[in-house]
Design an enzyme around this catalytic site. Structure first.
Site, PDB file in Angstrom:
ATOM      1  N   MET A  76       0.844  -1.203   0.000  1.00  0.00           N
ATOM      2  CA  MET A  76       0.000   0.000   0.000  1.00  0.00           C
ATOM      3  C   MET A  76       0.878   1.253   0.000  1.00  0.00           C
ATOM      4  O   MET A  76       0.404   2.348   0.297  1.00  0.00           O
ATOM      5  CB  MET A  76      -0.934  -0.007   1.207  1.00  0.00           C
ATOM      6  CG  MET A  76      -1.896  -1.203   1.169  1.00  0.00           C
ATOM      7  SD  MET A  76      -3.420  -0.942   2.075  1.00  0.00           S
ATOM      8  CE  MET A  76      -2.802  -0.679   3.720  1.00  0.00           C
ATOM      9  N   LEU A 130       6.646   3.244   1.631  1.00  0.00           N
ATOM     10  CA  LEU A 130       7.583   2.124   1.762  1.00  0.00           C
ATOM     11  C   LEU A 130       8.668   2.370   2.815  1.00  0.00           C
ATOM     12  O   LEU A 130       9.109   3.499   3.019  1.00  0.00           O
ATOM     13  CB  LEU A 130       8.245   1.848   0.402  1.00  0.00           C
ATOM     14  CG  LEU A 130       7.278   1.525  -0.743  1.00  0.00           C
ATOM     15  CD1 LEU A 130       8.051   1.257  -2.033  1.00  0.00           C
ATOM     16  CD2 LEU A 130       6.371   0.342  -0.410  1.00  0.00           C
ATOM     17  N   HIS A 165       9.175  -3.349   3.684  1.00  0.00           N
ATOM     18  CA  HIS A 165       8.764  -3.597   2.293  1.00  0.00           C
ATOM     19  C   HIS A 165       9.990  -3.931   1.436  1.00  0.00           C
ATOM     20  O   HIS A 165       9.955  -4.836   0.596  1.00  0.00           O
ATOM     21  CB  HIS A 165       8.110  -2.354   1.686  1.00  0.00           C
ATOM     22  CG  HIS A 165       6.860  -1.893   2.370  1.00  0.00           C
ATOM     23  ND1 HIS A 165       6.804  -0.735   3.109  1.00  0.00           N
ATOM     24  CD2 HIS A 165       5.618  -2.421   2.399  1.00  0.00           C
ATOM     25  CE1 HIS A 165       5.579  -0.574   3.580  1.00  0.00           C
ATOM     26  NE2 HIS A 165       4.833  -1.567   3.166  1.00  0.00           N
TER      27      HIS A 165
HETATM   28  P1  AMP Z   1       1.482  -2.959   3.448  1.00  0.00           P
HETATM   29  O1  AMP Z   1       2.007  -1.897   2.554  1.00  0.00           O
HETATM   30  O2  AMP Z   1       1.449  -2.577   4.884  1.00  0.00           O
HETATM   31  O3  AMP Z   1       0.201  -3.564   2.943  1.00  0.00           O
HETATM   32  O4  AMP Z   1       2.550  -4.144   3.390  1.00  0.00           O
HETATM   33  C1  AMP Z   1       2.932  -4.727   2.197  1.00  0.00           C
HETATM   34  C2  AMP Z   1       3.752  -5.966   2.484  1.00  0.00           C
HETATM   35  O5  AMP Z   1       4.908  -5.619   3.244  1.00  0.00           O
HETATM   36  C3  AMP Z   1       2.975  -7.003   3.311  1.00  0.00           C
HETATM   37  O6  AMP Z   1       3.288  -8.303   2.844  1.00  0.00           O
HETATM   38  C4  AMP Z   1       3.510  -6.779   4.701  1.00  0.00           C
HETATM   39  O7  AMP Z   1       3.423  -7.915   5.537  1.00  0.00           O
HETATM   40  C5  AMP Z   1       4.956  -6.433   4.401  1.00  0.00           C
HETATM   41  N1  AMP Z   1       5.550  -5.715   5.534  1.00  0.00           N
HETATM   42  C6  AMP Z   1       5.120  -4.555   6.086  1.00  0.00           C
HETATM   43  N2  AMP Z   1       5.882  -4.249   7.168  1.00  0.00           N
HETATM   44  C7  AMP Z   1       6.797  -5.239   7.288  1.00  0.00           C
HETATM   45  C8  AMP Z   1       7.857  -5.516   8.213  1.00  0.00           C
HETATM   46  N3  AMP Z   1       8.130  -4.707   9.227  1.00  0.00           N
HETATM   47  N4  AMP Z   1       8.586  -6.633   8.018  1.00  0.00           N
HETATM   48  C9  AMP Z   1       8.311  -7.479   6.990  1.00  0.00           C
HETATM   49  N5  AMP Z   1       7.336  -7.274   6.091  1.00  0.00           N
HETATM   50  C10 AMP Z   1       6.585  -6.179   6.240  1.00  0.00           C
END
Ligand code: AMP
Length: 280
Positions: free
Chosen positions: A30, A33, A37
């Site tokens: 989303m 970043l 990410h």
């Molecule tokens: P989001 O933008 O929050 O929807 O996250 C996109 C992807 O990044 C998802 O697969 C999340 O689980 C991963 N993600 C977000 N924060 C972290 C983190 N701290 N460690 C590992 N993966 C993450």
């Protein structure tokens, strides 16, 4: 790196790549970043010929009272980071590209989608699973990367892929933390300096229960109680849930083991944060 906004254009690009037998890695996000990410992006770049990242703040996974409108949007910075990581394509659709006004087709896992975060955020995973399936159909990835920061989300997407016989390998990636232990999250941007200090308690409480397990405590009731005690030391923390589960089936346990995971969600003011720790 090419930024593509339409479904037809990205499908066309993917078709060409597939005809050349290129392996495609996909990282749905989303945006806003951060290193969490980027750890997924780096893994995809290292394991595939082509990496596609999507940035789409998916409205159907937000309840009306949630933070859809104020969710951080930082496209320029995100593009610069992805360029640096040698990402090949950024899929950046507008809302009406993904959802036509009368769209009413949904993917749901009613049982496991309504516990933990699904209990506090009814309909959340229905929105997540539907958009992820749609993105898979648009990008046709060989491998798709998901962070274990959102463990329940990863678990449900893997289940969906298995049960709907999708031709995509779901790759779990380690949770990335800041140097002080806090799990990286786009929502950390909402925290004031003082709130961030309170938020630290969440990861600290999780480390504490993991250590207690390592030193022999097996009672999940006891471990959960200890975690509650640690979190309630800070007035600003409101507990949404704390559970210890068997991570293989995402189901509560009485006795912890090497397959256990402690999952928690808290509110710091009106900011909802989630975190988890695996015991093995
Ligand atoms: P989001 O933008 O929050 O929807 O996250 C996109 C992807 O990044 C998802 O697969 C999340 O689980 C991963 N993600 C977000 N924060 C972290 C983190 N701290 N460690 C590992 N993966 C993450």
């Amino acid at each position: 790196m090419k930024t593509i906004e339409t479904i037809s254009e990205i499908k066309e690009a993917v078709k060409k790549l597939k005809s050349k037998n290129k392996q495609i890695g996909f990282v749905p996000t989303m945006g806003a970043l951060h290193e969490g990410h980027l750890s997924l992006v780096r893994r995809s770049v290292s394991e595939n010929d082509i990496t596609v990242v999507s940035i789409f703040v998916n409205p159907t996974q937000f309840a009306p009272e949630e933070d859809l409108d104020r969710y951080p949007r930082t496209l320029k910075e995100d593009q610069a980071m992805l360029l640096q990581e040698k990402v090949d394509m950024l899929f950046y659709p507008q809302q009406n590209e993904i959802y036509t006004g009368d769209a009413d087709t949904w993917v749901e896992i009613p049982s496991l989608g309504s516990i933990l975060c699904g209990k506090s955020r009814p309909g959340h995973f229905k929105g997540v699973l539907t958009v992820v399936l749609k993105l898979f159909n648009i990008v046709s990835p060989d491998n798709a990367y998901f962070g274990k920061k959102d463990f329940q989300q990863y678990f449900l997407i893997k289940k969906m892929a298995q049960e709907l016989s999708l031709d995509v390998n779901i790759v779990p990636c380690e949770l990335i933390r800041d140097s002080d232990g806090i799990a990286l999250s786009s929502r950390n941007k909402y925290l004031t300096e003082e709130e961030r200090k309170s938020a630290l308690l969440l990861s600290q409480a999780l480390f504490t229960v993991r250590d207690l397990h390592h030193t022999g405590e097996r009672s999940c009731a006891k471990l959960t109680q200890e975690m509650k005690k640690a979190l309630l030391l800070e007035k600003k923390v409101k507990i949404d849930y704390i559970h210890i589960m068997d991570k293989r089936i995402l189901s509560a346990q009485d006795t912890a083991c090497e397959h256990s995971i402690a999952l928690a969600a808290v509110f710091i003011g009106d900011v909802r944060l989630i975190d988890n720790i695996e015991f093995d």
